[in-house]
Design a protein around this motif. Structure first.
Motif, short mmCIF file in Angstrom:
data_model
loop_
_atom_site.label_atom_id
_atom_site.label_comp_id
_atom_site.label_asym_id
_atom_site.label_seq_id
_atom_site.Cartn_x
_atom_site.Cartn_y
_atom_site.Cartn_z
N SER A 153 0.81 -1.22 0.00
CA SER A 153 0.00 0.00 0.00
C SER A 153 0.85 1.27 0.00
CB SER A 153 -0.97 0.01 1.19
OG SER A 153 -0.25 0.00 2.40
N GLU A 154 1.94 1.28 0.73
CA GLU A 154 2.77 2.49 0.78
C GLU A 154 3.37 2.80 -0.60
OE1 GLU A 154 6.66 4.25 3.12
OE2 GLU A 154 5.66 2.47 3.90
N THR A 155 3.84 1.78 -1.28
CA THR A 155 4.40 1.96 -2.63
C THR A 155 3.33 2.46 -3.58
OG1 THR A 155 5.95 0.16 -2.22
CG2 THR A 155 5.61 0.80 -4.51
N ILE A 156 2.16 1.86 -3.52
CA ILE A 156 1.07 2.27 -4.41
C ILE A 156 0.66 3.70 -4.12
CG2 ILE A 156 -1.35 1.82 -5.03
CD1 ILE A 156 0.68 -0.15 -6.22
N TYR A 157 0.59 4.08 -2.83
CA TYR A 157 0.21 5.45 -2.51
C TYR A 157 1.24 6.45 -3.03
CZ TYR A 157 -1.33 9.60 -0.13
OH TYR A 157 -1.76 10.88 0.13
N LYS A 158 2.51 6.13 -2.88
CA LYS A 158 3.56 7.02 -3.40
C LYS A 158 3.44 7.18 -4.91
CE LYS A 158 6.96 6.21 0.22
NZ LYS A 158 8.26 5.61 0.56
N LEU A 159 3.17 6.09 -5.62
CA LEU A 159 2.99 6.18 -7.06
C LEU A 159 1.75 7.00 -7.42
CD1 LEU A 159 3.93 2.53 -8.09
CD2 LEU A 159 5.25 4.61 -8.50
N CYS A 160 0.71 6.89 -6.62
CA CYS A 160 -0.50 7.69 -6.85
C CYS A 160 -0.20 9.17 -6.68
CB CYS A 160 -1.62 7.28 -5.88
SG CYS A 160 -2.34 5.67 -6.19
N VAL A 161 0.59 9.51 -5.68
CA VAL A 161 0.96 10.91 -5.45
C VAL A 161 1.78 11.44 -6.62
CG1 VAL A 161 2.34 12.43 -3.97
CG2 VAL A 161 0.80 10.76 -2.94
N VAL A 162 2.70 10.61 -7.13
CA VAL A 162 3.52 11.03 -8.26
C VAL A 162 2.64 11.28 -9.49
CG1 VAL A 162 5.28 10.23 -9.90
CG2 VAL A 162 5.62 9.91 -7.45
N ARG A 163 1.64 10.44 -9.70
CA ARG A 163 0.78 10.52 -10.88
C ARG A 163 -0.17 11.70 -10.86
NH1 ARG A 163 1.64 8.40 -14.72
NH2 ARG A 163 3.06 6.78 -14.58
N CYS A 164 -0.65 12.06 -9.70
CA CYS A 164 -1.76 13.02 -9.61
C CYS A 164 -1.27 14.44 -9.37
CB CYS A 164 -2.72 12.60 -8.50
SG CYS A 164 -3.50 11.02 -8.84
N ASN A 165 -2.13 15.40 -9.72
CA ASN A 165 -1.81 16.81 -9.55
C ASN A 165 -2.08 17.32 -8.14
OD1 ASN A 165 -1.11 16.96 -12.24
ND2 ASN A 165 -3.18 17.47 -12.88
N SER A 166 -2.91 16.64 -7.41
CA SER A 166 -3.25 17.10 -6.06
C SER A 166 -3.33 15.91 -5.11
CB SER A 166 -4.59 17.85 -6.06
OG SER A 166 -5.65 16.95 -6.34
N ALA A 167 -3.24 16.22 -3.83
CA ALA A 167 -3.33 15.17 -2.81
C ALA A 167 -4.72 14.54 -2.82
CB ALA A 167 -3.03 15.76 -1.44
N GLU A 168 -5.73 15.34 -3.12
CA GLU A 168 -7.10 14.82 -3.16
C GLU A 168 -7.27 13.79 -4.29
OE1 GLU A 168 -10.76 14.30 -1.64
OE2 GLU A 168 -9.28 15.69 -0.83
N GLU A 169 -6.72 14.09 -5.47
CA GLU A 169 -6.77 13.14 -6.58
C GLU A 169 -6.01 11.86 -6.24
OE1 GLU A 169 -5.60 14.57 -10.42
OE2 GLU A 169 -6.69 16.44 -10.14
N ALA A 170 -4.86 12.03 -5.58
CA ALA A 170 -4.05 10.86 -5.20
C ALA A 170 -4.82 9.97 -4.23
CB ALA A 170 -2.73 11.31 -4.57
N LYS A 171 -5.52 10.57 -3.29
CA LYS A 171 -6.31 9.79 -2.33
C LYS A 171 -7.46 9.06 -3.03
CE LYS A 171 -5.27 12.64 1.69
NZ LYS A 171 -5.79 13.62 2.65
N ASP A 172 -8.11 9.75 -3.97
CA ASP A 172 -9.20 9.11 -4.73
C ASP A 172 -8.67 7.93 -5.54
OD1 ASP A 172 -11.04 10.89 -3.76
OD2 ASP A 172 -11.05 12.17 -5.55
N LEU A 173 -7.54 8.13 -6.20
CA LEU A 173 -6.94 7.07 -6.99
C LEU A 173 -6.54 5.89 -6.10
CD1 LEU A 173 -5.87 5.99 -9.68
CD2 LEU A 173 -3.78 7.31 -9.29
N PHE A 174 -5.91 6.18 -4.98
CA PHE A 174 -5.49 5.14 -4.04
C PHE A 174 -6.69 4.36 -3.52
CE2 PHE A 174 -4.36 3.77 0.31
CZ PHE A 174 -3.29 2.95 0.00
N GLN A 175 -7.76 5.07 -3.21
CA GLN A 175 -8.97 4.42 -2.70
C GLN A 175 -9.59 3.51 -3.77
OE1 GLN A 175 -12.03 7.16 -1.51
NE2 GLN A 175 -13.06 5.63 -0.26
#
Length: 187
Positions: A23-45
């Motif tokens: 999960s930590e690796t996936i979340y970091k990749l989501c943060v790299v991919r997205c423009n905002s923290a909110e988008e990264a959280k949505d993608l991770f979820q």
């Protein structure tokens, strides 16, 4: 001897441990991919939800991280497409019939192939390279991963990632050239 409830508890713990491992690796990749923290959280979820939906098929897989990365990449693309989707302007809906007769293939300036044919050919060439080469090409060009990120994900040197990706592109180019042999133009 285990009873049924103890087996369920052990099964849930193993799934939870499996998710925590990646999960930590996936979340970091989501943060790299997205423009905002909110988008990264949505993608991770969304990735977590797909993990939970498919856990029965995934529980005995050894290549869990590449599967999760692929799901993350495809979900991210789906979310971007949905976000950028354009709607037809209502004022022009009635005028569509005027433009329906125009066909790009019949235009004197059109020299390309239909997009569906190109996409089909690209998919077929991707099927004919090795799985590692396919993942490198897809993650670099469709997913937007850098060579450094790919190096970290696959545990290869950056040079090895570049060499394998270029080898795959050379193979794909040869296959595409075979697929689209030049047709003789009518004079």
């Amino acid at each position: 001897m285990f009873n049924h409830s103890e087996q369920k508890i052990e099964y849930r713990k193993s799934i939870e441990e499996l998710w925590r491992r990646y999960s930590e690796t996936i979340y970091k990749l989501c943060v790299v991919r997205c423009n905002s923290a909110e988008e990264a959280k949505d993608l991770f979820q969304t990735v977590a939800l797909k993990f939970c939906e498919n856990i029965e098929q995934l529980s005995d897989r050894e290549d869990m991280l590449p599967w999760l990365i692929s799901v993350m990449r495809h979900t991210h693309l789906d979310l971007r497409i949905e976000k950028n989707r354009t709607l037809c302007m209502s004022g022009y809906q009635g005028c569509y019939s005027e433009y329906a007769s125009f066909c790009e293939e019949e235009s004197m300036f059109y020299e390309g192939r239909p997009a569906s044919e190109l996409l089909y050919a690209m998919e077929k060439t991707l099927e004919r390279v090795t799985p590692l080469e396919r993942m490198l090409v897809e993650m670099k060009f469709y997913g937007g991963f850098s060579v450094r990120e790919l190096s970290n994900i696959f545990g290869l040197s950056e040079n090895a990632v570049r060499k394998r990706r270029f080898a795959a592109l050379r193979k794909m180019k040869r296959m595409m050239e075979e697929w689209f042999e030049p047709t003789k133009m009518a004079q």
